[in-house]
Every structure is written in C-alpha cells, then in structure tokens.
Motif scaffolding. Structure first.
Motif, mmCIF file in Angstrom:
data_model
loop_
_atom_site.group_PDB
_atom_site.id
_atom_site.type_symbol
_atom_site.label_atom_id
_atom_site.label_comp_id
_atom_site.label_asym_id
_atom_site.label_seq_id
_atom_site.Cartn_x
_atom_site.Cartn_y
_atom_site.Cartn_z
ATOM 1 N N GLU A 20 24.722 83.066 41.639
ATOM 2 C CA GLU A 20 24.393 81.666 40.286
ATOM 3 C C GLU A 20 23.931 82.585 38.963
ATOM 4 O O GLU A 20 24.225 84.100 39.631
ATOM 5 N N TYR A 22 22.828 82.835 35.064
ATOM 6 C CA TYR A 22 21.116 82.690 34.634
ATOM 7 C C TYR A 22 21.539 81.599 34.120
ATOM 8 O O TYR A 22 20.326 80.661 33.756
ATOM 9 N N TRP A 25 20.359 78.832 36.102
ATOM 10 C CA TRP A 25 18.719 77.820 36.629
ATOM 11 C C TRP A 25 18.286 77.338 35.273
ATOM 12 O O TRP A 25 17.524 76.287 34.793
ATOM 13 N N ILE A 26 18.530 78.221 33.970
ATOM 14 C CA ILE A 26 17.934 77.353 32.376
ATOM 15 C C ILE A 26 18.367 75.812 32.311
ATOM 16 O O ILE A 26 17.474 75.256 31.649
ATOM 17 N N SER A 28 19.463 73.530 34.769
ATOM 18 C CA SER A 28 19.003 73.486 35.861
ATOM 19 C C SER A 28 17.140 72.827 35.679
ATOM 20 O O SER A 28 16.668 71.183 35.520
ATOM 21 N N GLY A 29 16.760 73.720 35.070
ATOM 22 C CA GLY A 29 14.964 73.656 34.349
ATOM 23 C C GLY A 29 15.357 72.471 33.563
ATOM 24 O O GLY A 29 14.574 71.935 32.943
ATOM 25 N N THR A 199 10.995 72.722 39.270
ATOM 26 C CA THR A 199 11.330 74.007 38.812
ATOM 27 C C THR A 199 12.668 73.415 37.850
ATOM 28 O O THR A 199 13.125 73.109 37.524
ATOM 29 N N GLU A 200 11.228 72.881 36.896
ATOM 30 C CA GLU A 200 11.548 72.813 35.679
ATOM 31 C C GLU A 200 11.771 73.827 34.173
ATOM 32 O O GLU A 200 12.026 74.728 34.846
ATOM 33 N N LEU A 201 11.742 74.190 33.458
ATOM 34 C CA LEU A 201 12.210 74.823 32.197
ATOM 35 C C LEU A 201 11.460 75.890 32.880
ATOM 36 O O LEU A 201 11.837 77.110 32.715
ATOM 37 N N GLN A 204 11.633 78.096 35.606
ATOM 38 C CA GLN A 204 12.754 78.761 35.476
ATOM 39 C C GLN A 204 12.962 79.947 34.653
ATOM 40 O O GLN A 204 12.733 81.073 35.177
ATOM 41 N N GLN A 207 10.815 82.684 36.700
ATOM 42 C CA GLN A 207 11.339 82.910 38.093
ATOM 43 C C GLN A 207 12.192 84.269 36.754
ATOM 44 O O GLN A 207 12.441 85.567 37.569
ATOM 45 N N ILE A 208 13.059 83.714 36.258
ATOM 46 C CA ILE A 208 14.077 84.984 35.274
ATOM 47 C C ILE A 208 13.517 86.316 35.309
ATOM 48 O O ILE A 208 14.136 86.812 34.944
#
Length: 257
Positions: A20, A22, A25-26, A28-29, A199-201, A204, A207-208
């Motif tokens: 995936e 980055y 992920w952003i 999705s969040g 797993t909101e903004l 994420q 995590q990143i």
C-alpha cells in the motif's frame, strides 16, 4: 531542522513492508473522519434539539431529566465516555450480546473490520455533542421575548406547535454562530476516536509518523493538519450560507451592520 530534506511527494511512496501507499492510508482515514463526524452530528443535532426544548418546557420533571442529561454528558471528558462505551458497556450486557458486538459485528459489513469502533465512536461523540447543542438551543429559546410564547398559545397553537412554528424557527437563527462552532468541533473531536482503535485521520497519521515512519513525517503531519483545516473551513462556509439565507431583516443583527 536545517539538515531536514523536505519531500512533499512522500505520501506517494509505498509503505515499507506492504503493498500500500501512504496516500491510501490518508484517504482511508479522511473517509472515516468525515463519515464519523457527519453521523455523530446527525445524532447530536436531533437529540440536542429535543433536550434543549425539554430544558425550557414548563413541566419540572421533564426539564429536570433534560438538565440531568446535560450535566452528565458535558462534565465527563469525551475520551472517558468513549472508553466507557467501548470497553465497559459491552461487558455489562449479557455475554452473548457483548460478544456479538465486539466480535461478530465485525463480519456483518464485508468491507470493514472496524464497525464496532465506528458505531461506539459515533454514539459517544454524538451523545457528548448533543449535550452542548442542547444548551445552545435552550439559550436561543430563552433569549426570545416571552411574549412570543404567549402569542403562539393565544393564536390557538398547542405548546408543541408553539415550539415548532414560533420559538424554534427564531431560536435557530439566533444560535447559528455557536452551532457552527459545534459542527466544526465534531470534525476535530472525531480524532479522539483513535483511542478506541477507529482508523480515522489522526490514527493514520499516528501510524505513518510512528510505526511506519517515512523519512519525512513533518510533511505528513502538515498535510493532515491541512485536511482538518479544509473540513472545518468548509463547514464554516456552509453554515455562513445557511445563516445568510435564513436571516430575517430587521430582527437578527447582521454582523453589526
């Protein structure tokens, strides 16, 4: 900082050890943040109006219940309420219901494993914000001249009809500015839902910039901050448009003009 190598294209890099990127992920969040905030706002506005009206009702028992709700939900920190809803409430229910909520519910919707976190996040954020909206609705009604209520009753309206056709339409015009702030706060407060694993903004971003940190975490944090700013500004402009469209000339002050 002087040695820092800026790279604003970092979000298009692949996440180490995954297939995936980055930016996925952003995005999705961002999606979870918007859906969570709008769902919670729907609960907050609906419930807040009902409780705000009940706070001004002439029945002492009803206004007392409404006041108890407001004092309970606005005086406990939001993060504590989320912990209670997510970790405590399922354990107070019969075991099979609690297990269904925490485990089996994850398979009900095929595209997400975070449905319990989402539902409890929306519930906690919605009930917390409803208490704040209720106080704004109460304040709006109380600022209206008392004669408007009597005039409505004198015209033959029942008490619920007086609220619906006379008091609430004017009260909403008065409280649009504080409602705007509360609507913006729902988007920002949704970040607290990371505490229960949604797993909101902000989740994420954490995590990143933490476990999966790229070489340029500052750019990621700046972009996420910009997304929150954009969402809040969009809400602000929407509410400003509603305020202009609903203004009654000569009754509500037009920004000091």
């Amino acid at each position: 900082m002087g040695q820092y190598q800026w790279n604003w294209a970092v979000i298009f890099e692949k996440v180490a050890g995954t297939e995936e990127y980055y930016y996925q992920w952003i995005l999705s969040g961002l999606g979870w943040t918007v859906v969570t905030a709008l769902s919670a706002w729907l609960i907050a506005l609906t419930l807040g109006v009902l409780i705000g009206v009940a706070r001004t009702a002439p029945m002492a028992w009803l206004s007392g219940l409404a006041r108890a709700y407001v004092e309970l939900f606005r005086n406990i920190p939001l993060i504590v309420q989320l912990f209670i809803w997510y970790f405590v409430v399922p354990d107070l229910l019969p075991e099979h219901i609690g297990t269904w909520i925490k485990q089996d519910l994850r398979g009900v919707v095929s595209f997400t494993d975070y449905l319990p976190e989402f539902l409890f996040g929306v519930l906690g954020l919605g009930l917390f914000t409803a208490a704040r909206v209720a106080e704004q609705v109460r304040t709006g009604i109380m600022t209206l001249p008392r004669g408007q209520r009597y005039a409505g009753l004198a015209m033959g309206f029942t008490l619920p009809q007086t609220y619906r056709f006379v008091l609430l339409p004017m009260a909403f015009r008065v409280i649009i500015p504080p409602l705007t702030s509360e609507f913006m706060n729902v988007f920002k407060n949704s970040a607290v839902c990371l505490a229960i694993g949604l797993t909101e903004l902000t989740f994420q971003m954490k995590q990143i910039t933490g476990e999966y940190a790229p070489a340029n975490p500052i750019e990621v944090m700046t972009m996420v901050g910009g997304l929150y700013l954009t969402m809040a500004f969009g809400v602000n402009r929407l509410m400003a448009w509603i305020e202009r469209r609903s203004r009654v000339p000569g009754y509500i002050a037009e920004g000091g003009k």
